[in-house]
Write a protein that holds these residues in place. Structure first.
Motif, PDB file in Angstrom:
ATOM      1  N   LYS A 103       0.817  -1.223   0.000  1.00  0.00           N
ATOM      2  CA  LYS A 103       0.000   0.000   0.000  1.00  0.00           C
ATOM      3  C   LYS A 103       0.852   1.273   0.000  1.00  0.00           C
ATOM      4  N   PRO A 104       1.854   1.433   0.887  1.00  0.00           N
ATOM      5  CA  PRO A 104       2.639   2.676   0.855  1.00  0.00           C
ATOM      6  C   PRO A 104       3.424   2.848  -0.445  1.00  0.00           C
ATOM      7  N   LEU A 105       3.837   1.742  -1.067  1.00  0.00           N
ATOM      8  CA  LEU A 105       4.561   1.826  -2.334  1.00  0.00           C
ATOM      9  C   LEU A 105       3.609   2.183  -3.473  1.00  0.00           C
ATOM     10  N   HIS A 106       2.390   1.648  -3.424  1.00  0.00           N
ATOM     11  CA  HIS A 106       1.382   1.986  -4.436  1.00  0.00           C
ATOM     12  C   HIS A 106       1.022   3.466  -4.348  1.00  0.00           C
ATOM     13  N   ASP A 107       0.890   3.980  -3.137  1.00  0.00           N
ATOM     14  CA  ASP A 107       0.574   5.400  -2.970  1.00  0.00           C
ATOM     15  C   ASP A 107       1.665   6.284  -3.574  1.00  0.00           C
ATOM     16  N   LEU A 108       2.910   5.840  -3.496  1.00  0.00           N
ATOM     17  CA  LEU A 108       4.039   6.634  -4.005  1.00  0.00           C
ATOM     18  C   LEU A 108       4.238   6.490  -5.513  1.00  0.00           C
ATOM     19  N   PHE A 109       4.236   5.253  -5.987  1.00  0.00           N
ATOM     20  CA  PHE A 109       4.718   4.986  -7.341  1.00  0.00           C
ATOM     21  C   PHE A 109       3.665   4.415  -8.292  1.00  0.00           C
ATOM     22  N   THR A 110       2.476   4.081  -7.805  1.00  0.00           N
ATOM     23  CA  THR A 110       1.381   3.482  -8.589  1.00  0.00           C
ATOM     24  C   THR A 110       1.815   2.156  -9.216  1.00  0.00           C
ATOM     25  N   ILE A 111       1.566   1.075  -8.490  1.00  0.00           N
ATOM     26  CA  ILE A 111       1.933  -0.267  -8.947  1.00  0.00           C
ATOM     27  C   ILE A 111       1.008  -0.690 -10.083  1.00  0.00           C
ATOM     28  N   PRO A 159       8.716   6.479 -11.736  1.00  0.00           N
ATOM     29  CA  PRO A 159      10.069   6.049 -11.371  1.00  0.00           C
ATOM     30  C   PRO A 159      10.172   5.766  -9.873  1.00  0.00           C
ATOM     31  N   VAL A 160      10.915   4.711  -9.555  1.00  0.00           N
ATOM     32  CA  VAL A 160      11.042   4.271  -8.170  1.00  0.00           C
ATOM     33  C   VAL A 160      12.304   4.873  -7.554  1.00  0.00           C
ATOM     34  N   ASP A 161      12.129   5.488  -6.397  1.00  0.00           N
ATOM     35  CA  ASP A 161      13.252   6.012  -5.619  1.00  0.00           C
ATOM     36  C   ASP A 161      13.400   5.146  -4.374  1.00  0.00           C
ATOM     37  N   ALA A 213      11.059   4.931  -0.987  1.00  0.00           N
ATOM     38  CA  ALA A 213      10.352   3.684  -0.685  1.00  0.00           C
ATOM     39  C   ALA A 213      10.617   3.263   0.753  1.00  0.00           C
ATOM     40  N   ARG A 214      11.882   3.336   1.172  1.00  0.00           N
ATOM     41  CA  ARG A 214      12.219   2.962   2.547  1.00  0.00           C
ATOM     42  C   ARG A 214      11.508   3.873   3.552  1.00  0.00           C
ATOM     43  N   ALA A 215      11.505   5.168   3.271  1.00  0.00           N
ATOM     44  CA  ALA A 215      10.858   6.120   4.191  1.00  0.00           C
ATOM     45  C   ALA A 215       9.367   5.839   4.299  1.00  0.00           C
ATOM     46  N   ALA A 216       8.730   5.533   3.172  1.00  0.00           N
ATOM     47  CA  ALA A 216       7.286   5.257   3.184  1.00  0.00           C
ATOM     48  C   ALA A 216       6.975   3.995   3.968  1.00  0.00           C
ATOM     49  N   LEU A 217       7.803   2.975   3.812  1.00  0.00           N
ATOM     50  CA  LEU A 217       7.579   1.722   4.543  1.00  0.00           C
ATOM     51  C   LEU A 217       7.809   1.908   6.040  1.00  0.00           C
ATOM     52  N   ARG A 218       8.822   2.708   6.402  1.00  0.00           N
ATOM     53  CA  ARG A 218       9.061   2.963   7.831  1.00  0.00           C
ATOM     54  C   ARG A 218       7.874   3.671   8.477  1.00  0.00           C
ATOM     55  N   ALA A 219       7.212   4.519   7.713  1.00  0.00           N
ATOM     56  CA  ALA A 219       6.102   5.311   8.260  1.00  0.00           C
ATOM     57  C   ALA A 219       4.761   4.599   8.179  1.00  0.00           C
ATOM     58  N   ARG A 261      15.184  -3.711  -3.028  1.00  0.00           N
ATOM     59  CA  ARG A 261      16.198  -3.416  -4.044  1.00  0.00           C
ATOM     60  C   ARG A 261      15.541  -3.098  -5.380  1.00  0.00           C
ATOM     61  N   ILE A 262      16.206  -2.262  -6.134  1.00  0.00           N
ATOM     62  CA  ILE A 262      15.742  -1.925  -7.468  1.00  0.00           C
ATOM     63  C   ILE A 262      15.858  -3.149  -8.370  1.00  0.00           C
ATOM     64  N   ASP A 263      14.813  -3.380  -9.176  1.00  0.00           N
ATOM     65  CA  ASP A 263      14.835  -4.441 -10.175  1.00  0.00           C
ATOM     66  C   ASP A 263      15.174  -3.805 -11.525  1.00  0.00           C
ATOM     67  N   PRO A 264      16.394  -3.991 -12.019  1.00  0.00           N
ATOM     68  CA  PRO A 264      16.799  -3.326 -13.258  1.00  0.00           C
ATOM     69  C   PRO A 264      16.286  -4.007 -14.518  1.00  0.00           C
ATOM     70  N   THR A 265      15.585  -5.144 -14.376  1.00  0.00           N
ATOM     71  CA  THR A 265      15.158  -5.899 -15.555  1.00  0.00           C
ATOM     72  C   THR A 265      13.848  -5.396 -16.148  1.00  0.00           C
ATOM     73  N   VAL A 266      13.158  -4.517 -15.430  1.00  0.00           N
ATOM     74  CA  VAL A 266      11.899  -3.946 -15.927  1.00  0.00           C
ATOM     75  C   VAL A 266      11.889  -2.447 -15.633  1.00  0.00           C
ATOM     76  N   PRO A 267      11.124  -1.665 -16.371  1.00  0.00           N
ATOM     77  CA  PRO A 267      11.017  -0.240 -16.058  1.00  0.00           C
ATOM     78  C   PRO A 267      10.364  -0.047 -14.686  1.00  0.00           C
ATOM     79  N   ASN A 268      10.934   0.829 -13.885  1.00  0.00           N
ATOM     80  CA  ASN A 268      10.355   1.207 -12.593  1.00  0.00           C
ATOM     81  C   ASN A 268      10.061  -0.017 -11.720  1.00  0.00           C
ATOM     82  N   GLY A 269      11.070  -0.901 -11.623  1.00  0.00           N
ATOM     83  CA  GLY A 269      10.896  -2.143 -10.890  1.00  0.00           C
ATOM     84  C   GLY A 269      11.494  -2.103  -9.494  1.00  0.00           C
TER      85      GLY A 269
END
Length: 339
Positions: free
Chosen positions: A140-148, A253-255, A259-265, A298-306
């Motif tokens: 949920k916090p990652l979806h709010d930030l980056f739209t999964i 784009p994923v930062d 992402a870490r800050a959103a998950l901590r909160a 970790r960033i997944d470099p095999t797909v865009p915005n992974g």
């Protein structure tokens, strides 16, 4: 204000956990009823440290005047008795799969979509599948930030997801291996001790299992109808605690630091993401805990915005009993009990 609360399926693993969590969290109860099948009637079961309840027969129990019923008796039993309780004015929070995909029944994980409770029409709220619940809390916090937009998930699910009999089978097979007893296979399709089984629930026409289908459709109902989900669900020789390896593709784009800050909160999430030996959480460490733990970000470099992550949670708590009690707490906070 206090409430009359009934627990159906009280003698099962989830039912006992429901009673334990109601007491632990000091849910405001004036009376508690433990309900089960006729063969369990009269048994005694603990509620908190001092109170003992006598199990009553679900078949004949009158729900009139009861405020909330927490159901975990199996889908076929819920199909009969949950509507009966709801018709008597009791709000049912059902842990089974019976009502999850019915359009007029909210499917709720309070940290994610508590607002759906306001759309309750039939006095029934559904609790999602255990593997879905922990995943949507983490995402949920990652979806709010980056739209999964896409999720690929492999689960490693404990035998307690199959109930007490599943746990007994793992114990018996493990013990028997040391004295050369041939394994007896009953609850699972193959030996579970020292093995993994890529098969949970029945197979469907497209080759997916129903457990995998549940993760897809439930995630879309709870989190976002536009998310694509591809799941592989595996039973592993762990007693309690589901684990998930999750890869997501996002619209934005994923930062990693954001992402870490959103998950901590995030409510209900604990982030432990240390890139060192033991700097992650395993299922044995989450037993008895309320949180959903996230590691290996970790960033997944095999797909865009992974982005990839590891997620573990106590399936009997957040995956079932705790989530149901949290729904009850949300109903009380939103003044929907008795409304």
């Amino acid at each position: 204000m206090s409430y009359r609360v009934a627990v159906a399926g009280a003698t099962g693993a989830v039912g006992r956990e429901l009673l334990r969590i109601l007491a632990e969290r000091e849910f405001p109860v004036s009376e508690v009823a433990a309900l089960a099948s006729a063969r369990s009637t009269g048994q005694e079961i603990s509620f908190g440290e001092k109170k003992v309840l006598k199990v009553q027969n679900l078949d004949t129990f009158d729900f009139t005047g009861w405020d909330i019923a927490l159901f975990s008796p199996g889908a076929s039993v819920s199909a009969i008795h949950a509507p009966r309780a709801a018709a008597a004015g009791c709000i049912v929070i059902d842990n089974t799969s019976q009502f999850r995909m019915e359009p007029d029944v909210p499917l709720v994980v309070p940290e994610v979509n508590a607002g759906a409770l306001r759309k309750m029409k039939r006095n029934i709220v559904a609790n999602p599948n255990c593997s879905t619940a922990q995943m949507v809390v983490a995402l949920k916090p990652l979806h709010d930030l980056f739209t999964i937009r896409r999720i690929v998930v492999s689960t490693y699910q404990a035998v307690s997801g199959a109930g007490k009999d599943g746990m007994d089978e793992l114990f018996t097979q493990t013990k028997g291996s040391f004295v050369n007893d041939p394994p007896t296979v009953a609850q699972f399709t193959k030996q579970i001790a020292f093995n993994v089984i890529p098969h949970i629930d029945r197979f469907m026409e497209d080759g997916a299992t129903k457990e995998e289908w549940k993760m897809a459709v439930e995630t879309r109902k709870i989190l976002d109808p536009d998310i694509a989900v591809f799941a592989t669900c595996v039973r592993v020789p762990v007693f309690i605690g589901h684990s998930e390896a999750i890869s997501i593709e996002c619209e934005k784009p994923v930062d990693l630091e954001k992402a870490r800050a959103a998950l901590r909160a995030a409510e209900g999430v604990v982030l432990r993401d240390e890139r060192d030996d033991g700097g992650y959480v395993t299922p044995i460490e989450c037993v008895g805990e309320d949180a959903t733990y996230v590691s290996r970000l970790r960033i997944d470099p095999t797909v865009p915005n992974g982005l990839g992550l590891w997620c573990v949670s106590d399936n009997l708590r957040k995956g079932a009993a705790l989530n149901a009690v949290q729904i009850a707490e949300a109903l009380v906070a939103m003044k929907l009990v008795g409304a």
